[in-house]
Write an enzyme that holds these catalytic residues in place. Structure first.
Site, short mmCIF file in Angstrom:
data_model
loop_
_atom_site.label_atom_id
_atom_site.label_comp_id
_atom_site.label_asym_id
_atom_site.label_seq_id
_atom_site.Cartn_x
_atom_site.Cartn_y
_atom_site.Cartn_z
N ASN A 34 12.56 -0.71 6.27
CA ASN A 34 13.44 0.24 5.44
C ASN A 34 14.80 0.73 6.14
O ASN A 34 15.69 1.14 5.52
CB ASN A 34 12.77 1.19 4.80
CG ASN A 34 11.84 2.17 5.87
OD1 ASN A 34 11.88 1.78 7.07
ND2 ASN A 34 11.30 3.27 5.52
N GLU B 104 4.77 6.76 13.70
CA GLU B 104 5.16 7.42 12.59
C GLU B 104 4.90 6.51 11.17
O GLU B 104 5.30 5.49 11.12
CB GLU B 104 7.02 7.34 12.78
CG GLU B 104 7.55 8.31 12.01
CD GLU B 104 8.04 7.96 10.76
OE1 GLU B 104 7.56 8.20 9.94
OE2 GLU B 104 9.27 7.32 10.83
N CYS C 154 9.85 7.04 4.17
CA CYS C 154 8.72 7.75 4.41
C CYS C 154 8.97 9.41 4.26
O CYS C 154 7.73 9.97 4.03
CB CYS C 154 8.19 7.52 5.72
SG CYS C 154 9.21 7.80 7.05
N GLU D 207 9.92 11.40 18.01
CA GLU D 207 11.22 10.69 18.15
C GLU D 207 12.52 11.49 17.74
O GLU D 207 12.67 12.14 16.87
CB GLU D 207 11.31 9.43 17.18
CG GLU D 207 10.09 8.53 17.34
CD GLU D 207 9.85 7.00 16.54
OE1 GLU D 207 10.24 6.08 17.29
OE2 GLU D 207 10.09 7.23 15.62
#
Ligand code: ADP
Length: 459
Positions: A131, A229, A263, A437
């Protein structure tokens, strides 16, 4: 070879190697062999290489954006936004590379000195999704390299061309073979090579919760460090006292980024009853005007879904909601353009027992729920196995503060739909994963803390 096709029309975009297990192992060997020299480089030298890479990629932004559009399907403006975001990680970690500071701690003995240093964790590996074909790569590799780790990456087989182009530019910038390696082929086989090689000390994964759990259990054998993640089910809460226009604009921008395949996309939109109907009308008016088209078409905002499975999931969730009693205010079906396009869709009259309330939609669907009180909505927002991000719009400072404490997620975003940049710690809790991150927290994931006691200093 693995063929990459354009989700907008199924046309051929390019191909990448379908590597055998022994080729993948050879690349892992290079990653491990390069570690000692890379970890001993001066922080300044690592920083300069990252900076050089950042500058070279920045010069050719438009070319990178077009590759993203072709293999991922997102719109050009979206792709340019992703590049700015992704470049930010290289720039940030080029700077942060110089600031991996340790500590000295007041000592427990008069002839001793306590020193804490941060050492690179070792050779590392990453697996990334489709994505954000550009940003997912830069966010992981820039952090690893800044910390003094080497990294091997397996990009998504759906969007590997952007990744290989980034690798080519890294080489041009002088980042050596082994320090940054890339492999493509069978995902499970590659995952197995990464997780079973005891020399790899850390794996960073972004993708589905199901695959994340498989990798985490495989990493347990060697006790490898991980950053995960995973999926999300973001609540987006709009209170009666919100700045109405900002909430509408923030929602539409956040929801339609990458056509909803993100997400952190708002996945459950809770609107307080006093403004519910007016809010639905305003969002509908705005979304009805949105252009759905292939990404290089200038005014396009929503592109195709990534593949047939993605499209079917969205269509099935909308159909099921309709059968369970939801009202389809806008859209609700495949777009007349055909292929993988789906209409931007607005659903109301939903309740938390419907399947859509517990599913990550990954498409341009706005499920709007009605709520009465703050207490109720916090409870409903937390009623999910995920905990990545939550958005809320309110002008009441006390309420904003209570929400920031009461919501169970790694990120709480107030009065905007934009989550941030390289300088913030991105990540989730619960089934959304662990580790962060971005920001200086990101680099902590790639170092080991070493305590050194220097005693006998009076001799
Ligand atoms: P999505 O549903 O977003 O595609 P996935 O978790 O399936 O999420 O994919 C994310 C990344 O994980 C991709 O690079 C994919 O190739 C990889 N992947 C999928 N299955 C496995 C597996 N069993 N082992 C390792 N990597 C995998």
């Amino acid at each position: 070879m693995l063929t990459v096709t354009n989700p907008a029309d199924g046309s051929y975009v390019g191909e990448v190697p379908e590597m055998t297990v022994s080729e993948v192992r050879a690349a892992v060997d290079r990653t491990c062999d390069a570690f000692p020299a890379w970890s001993r480089k001066l922080a300044k030298e690592r920083s300069e290489l990252l900076r050089r890479w950042f500058e070279l990629v920045r010069e050719d932004k438009r070319m990178f954006a077009e590759i993203i559009v072709k293999e991922n399907g997102k719109c050009l403006s979206d792709a340019m936004g992703e590049i700015e975001y992704g470049l930010g990680f290289i720039e940030w970690y080029a700077e942060e590379a110089r600031r991996v500071y340790g500590d000295t701690i007041p000592t427990h003995a008069s002839n001793a000195q306590v020193i804490v240093v941060k050492e690179p964790a070792g050779p590392t590996a990453a697996i990334t999704p489709w994505n954000f074909p550009f940003m997912m790569i830069t966010r992981k590799i820039a952090t690893a390299l800044a910390a003094g780790c080497t990294m091997i990456i397996k990009p998504s087989e759906l969007t590997p061309l952007t990744a290989y182009k980034l690798l080519e530019y890294a080489r041009k910038a002088g980042i050596p073979e082994g320090v940054f390696e890339m492999v493509t082929g069978n995902p499970k086989e590659i995952g197995d090579v990464f997780t079973t090689d005891s020399r790899i000390r850390k794996i960073s994964f972004t993708g589905s919760t199901a695959v994340g759990k498989l990798l985490a259990s495989a990493c347990g054998k060697d006790l490898k460090k991980m950053t995960l993640e995973l999926g999300g089910n973001a609540p987006f809460i709009v209170f009666d006292d919100a700045s109405f226009d900002d909430a509408v604009a923030g929602l539409v921008a956040a929801k339609l980024r990458n056509s909803g395949q993100v997400c952190i996309s708002p996945n459950r939109i809770y609107v307080q009853e006093g403004i519910h109907d007016r809010f639905v009308a305003a969002v509908t008016e705005r979304v009805a005007k949105i252009r759905v088209d292939q990404g290089l078409q200038e005014e396009s905002v929503v592109g195709p879904m990534i593949n047939e499975a993605g499209l079917n999931k969205v269509a099935q969730l909308v159909e099921q909601s309709r059968n369970e009693g939801a009202k389809v205010v806008l859209g609700g079906k495949r777009h007349e353009k055909g292929g993988l396009f789906y209409e931007p869709t607005i659903l109301t009259e939903l309740n938390d027992d419907m399947q859509i309330a517990q599913s990550e939609i990954f498409g341009p669907v706005f499920p709007i729920y009605r709520f009465k009180t703050e207490e109720e909505v916090v409870k409903r927002a937390n009623n999910t196995e995920y905990g990545l991000v939550a958005y809320a719009f309110t002008r009441d400072l006390g309420r904003a503060f209570r929400l920031s404490k009461g919501i169970e997620s790694g990120m709480v975003i107030l009065n905007t739909g934009a989550v941030g940049t390289a300088s913030i710690p991105f990540g989730g809790i619960k089934h959304s994963g662990y580790g962060r991150e971005g920001s200086y927290y990101g680099i902590e994931e790639y170092v080991e803390v070493k305590y050194v006691l220097m005693s006998g200093l009076d001799k």
